[in-house]
Structures are given as structure tokens and as C-alpha cells.
Design an enzyme around this catalytic site. Sequence first.
Site, mmCIF file in Angstrom:
data_model
loop_
_atom_site.group_PDB
_atom_site.id
_atom_site.type_symbol
_atom_site.label_atom_id
_atom_site.label_comp_id
_atom_site.label_asym_id
_atom_site.label_seq_id
_atom_site.Cartn_x
_atom_site.Cartn_y
_atom_site.Cartn_z
ATOM 1 N N ASP A 42 8.691 9.328 10.287
ATOM 2 C CA ASP A 42 7.275 8.991 10.132
ATOM 3 C C ASP A 42 6.726 9.910 9.046
ATOM 4 O O ASP A 42 6.605 11.124 9.256
ATOM 5 C CB ASP A 42 6.533 9.190 11.453
ATOM 6 C CG ASP A 42 5.076 8.741 11.352
ATOM 7 O OD1 ASP A 42 4.520 8.720 10.237
ATOM 8 O OD2 ASP A 42 4.500 8.416 12.405
ATOM 9 N N VAL A 43 6.424 9.363 7.882
ATOM 10 C CA VAL A 43 6.047 10.210 6.743
ATOM 11 C C VAL A 43 4.717 10.934 6.954
ATOM 12 O O VAL A 43 4.392 11.866 6.221
ATOM 13 C CB VAL A 43 5.987 9.426 5.404
ATOM 14 C CG1 VAL A 43 7.353 8.888 5.017
ATOM 15 C CG2 VAL A 43 4.935 8.329 5.444
ATOM 16 N N ASN A 102 7.739 5.686 -1.335
ATOM 17 C CA ASN A 102 7.356 4.269 -1.301
ATOM 18 C C ASN A 102 6.597 3.841 -0.048
ATOM 19 O O ASN A 102 5.860 2.868 -0.082
ATOM 20 C CB ASN A 102 8.653 3.446 -1.458
ATOM 21 C CG ASN A 102 8.476 1.989 -1.116
ATOM 22 O OD1 ASN A 102 7.864 1.238 -1.873
ATOM 23 N ND2 ASN A 102 8.982 1.573 0.046
ATOM 24 N N TYR A 157 -7.090 1.417 1.163
ATOM 25 C CA TYR A 157 -5.885 1.212 0.349
ATOM 26 C C TYR A 157 -6.147 1.611 -1.108
ATOM 27 O O TYR A 157 -5.387 2.370 -1.709
ATOM 28 C CB TYR A 157 -5.464 -0.254 0.444
ATOM 29 C CG TYR A 157 -4.131 -0.567 -0.204
ATOM 30 C CD1 TYR A 157 -2.940 -0.235 0.423
ATOM 31 C CD2 TYR A 157 -4.063 -1.211 -1.442
ATOM 32 C CE1 TYR A 157 -1.713 -0.532 -0.164
ATOM 33 C CE2 TYR A 157 -2.846 -1.509 -2.035
ATOM 34 C CZ TYR A 157 -1.677 -1.173 -1.387
ATOM 35 O OH TYR A 157 -0.462 -1.459 -1.973
ATOM 36 N N LYS A 185 -4.496 4.684 -3.248
ATOM 37 C CA LYS A 185 -3.622 4.373 -4.383
ATOM 38 C C LYS A 185 -4.153 5.006 -5.679
ATOM 39 O O LYS A 185 -3.375 5.415 -6.530
ATOM 40 C CB LYS A 185 -3.434 2.860 -4.520
ATOM 41 C CG LYS A 185 -2.611 2.248 -3.381
ATOM 42 C CD LYS A 185 -1.196 2.834 -3.319
ATOM 43 C CE LYS A 185 -0.328 2.156 -2.273
ATOM 44 N NZ LYS A 185 1.060 2.657 -2.242
#
Length: 250
Positions: free
Chosen positions: A60-61, A87, A155, A159
Site C-alpha cells: 500500500d503506497v 505509477n 485528482y 497530478k
Amino acid sequence: MAAQHKVAVVTGASTGIGEAAGRALVKAGWKVAFAARRAELLEKIVADCGAANALAVATDVSKPDSVKNLFAKTTQKFGRLDLLFNNAGMGAPPVPMDELPYEKWKEVVDVNLNGMFLCAQEAFRIFRKQNPQGGRIINNGSISAHAPRPFSVAYTTTKHAVTGLTKCIALDGRAYDICGSQIDIGNAVTPMTERMTKGVPQPNGTTMVEPRMDVQHVADAIVYMAGLPKESNVLTMTVMATKMPFVGRG
Ligand SMILES: NC(=O)c1ccc[n+]([C@@H]2O[C@H](COP(=O)([O-])OP(=O)(O)OC[C@H]3O[C@@H](n4cnc5c(N)ncnc54)[C@H](OP(=O)(O)O)[C@@H]3O)[C@@H](O)[C@H]2O)c1
């Protein structure tokens, strides 16, 4: 790059772009650690690639200990690290920003930004210490690192932040032969873009089915970026469905 200097970690590797890029890297001669939360999917991919070339690490990043474990297992098995494809990512339901629950905002920031930072930091530590020194980090940005879709505040904000992370890696990494790169993708066929086949909200209030492209084009781009010698770097690459609404005004 010599064969013994081709060890990669790919996060978000259980499906979509991560899976395609990981498989393509193995085909190109890399040893790859596949990381994501769904271990059963990772194990299937590793079985296809062969245990000598691939490793599955349930990760789990967004959790610092889980990220540490990923990089420790990778260097334990393959001896060093040359590439991180950063990613793993997620979106939030498309709702007006005043209706987005704070918990959902935090979840997206935790994966798309904090998770990318944690993985980049761990890779940077290894790159700096190892001999020969250096390596490459490719962050997965998005067209949303340039322009938002309607109702995408979490999001899009994360980003855009990824672009800052990329530039800091590229700058701070210079002293240690560490390259910082970013790939900005538009509409590759993956589970994340499935909803585009039914129509997604447009800035003018309509809903439109959008063209997508084969995910293999992204995997090929990653193999190219990853295979460059350390003296050269693709700082940013945009790979997108040719006819998607982005360039121009819609
Ligand atoms: N497809 C596109 O056109 C497109 C365009 C621009 C950017 N991107 C970016 O590309 C990346 C991959 O997306 P995709 O299109 O391939 O979608 P996807 O198939 O949904 O892949 C997302 C991946 O991230 C993993 N993930 C999510 N949360 C995680 C966590 N907490 N820890 C570890 N792994 C986690 C998922 O695995 P588990 O659920 O097993 O953990 C999955 O493997 C994302 O960063 C996305 O923003 C995609």
C-alpha cells in the site's frame, strides 16, 4: 545498460498501465518488482513472467512501512535498484468540489501524492547509496497535470503536484546521477478509463464518449524512457489518444 543494472520497481502493477509496463520491462530484460495491494493479481503476473525475473510485493503506497518493505524486498532479491515507475494512482467520484467528502480528498492525496513521494524518497535513498550510484524515477502524471476535467479537484490537484515532485527529483538528483522523468498519459485503455466508453462529463455540460488508445503504447514509452543511459533524460513525455479533447479548447 548492462543486464545487471536493470532492476525496476513498478507500483500500481496489478492492472492497467503498471501491469503492461512491468510486463514490457521484463520482456526488455529488466528484473521487476510488481507492487500493488491485490497480491493475487500480482502473483499471476509473476507466474507468467517467471520467478527469476519478477517479484510480487503486496504494497500500500500510502503506508510508509509498506513502502519500506517493498524496496527492502526488491534489493534483497535483485541486489540493487535502477528504476522506479511511480505509477499507483486513483481518482475520486466526479462531484462538484463542495460535495467532495474530506475523507475522499485525503485518500486521493495519500495515494497520488504522499504515496509517490514515499516511493520516490525510498528509491532516491537507494540510488544515492549504491555502487554504481544513480537511477531513474518515472512519475506517472496525466493530462490532468496540465488541464482539469470537470469535477476532478482531488485528482487534478495531485497530478499537478506530481509535476513539482518530478522537477525536484530531476534537480536534486543531478548530483547523484538520479534522473527525474514524467509521463503524462491521455485515455489509455485500463480499468480507470472504462467509464469513458459510456461517456464522461465535458466542460460545456454535456457527456461524451471519448476515444482511447491501446495501453501497450504507454508500456513501450516506459521501456524507451527507462532504457536511456543516465546521461540523458526524458523530462516529460505526453502520450495520448490522438482524437481526445485536450489540445485547443475542448
Ligand atoms: N489510463 C489512463 O488513460 C491514465 C491517464 C492519465 C494518468 N493515468 C495514471 O496511470 C496510473 C495507473 O492508472 P491505470 O489507468 O492503469 O488504472 P488502474 O488499472 O485502475 O490502476 C491503478 C493501479 O494503482 C494501484 N493502486 C491504487 N491504490 C494503491 C495503493 N494505495 N497502493 C498501491 N497500489 C495502489 C491499483 O492496484 P491495487 O488496487 O491492487 O492496489 C492498480 O494497480 C494512475 O496514476 C493514473 O492516474 C492513467
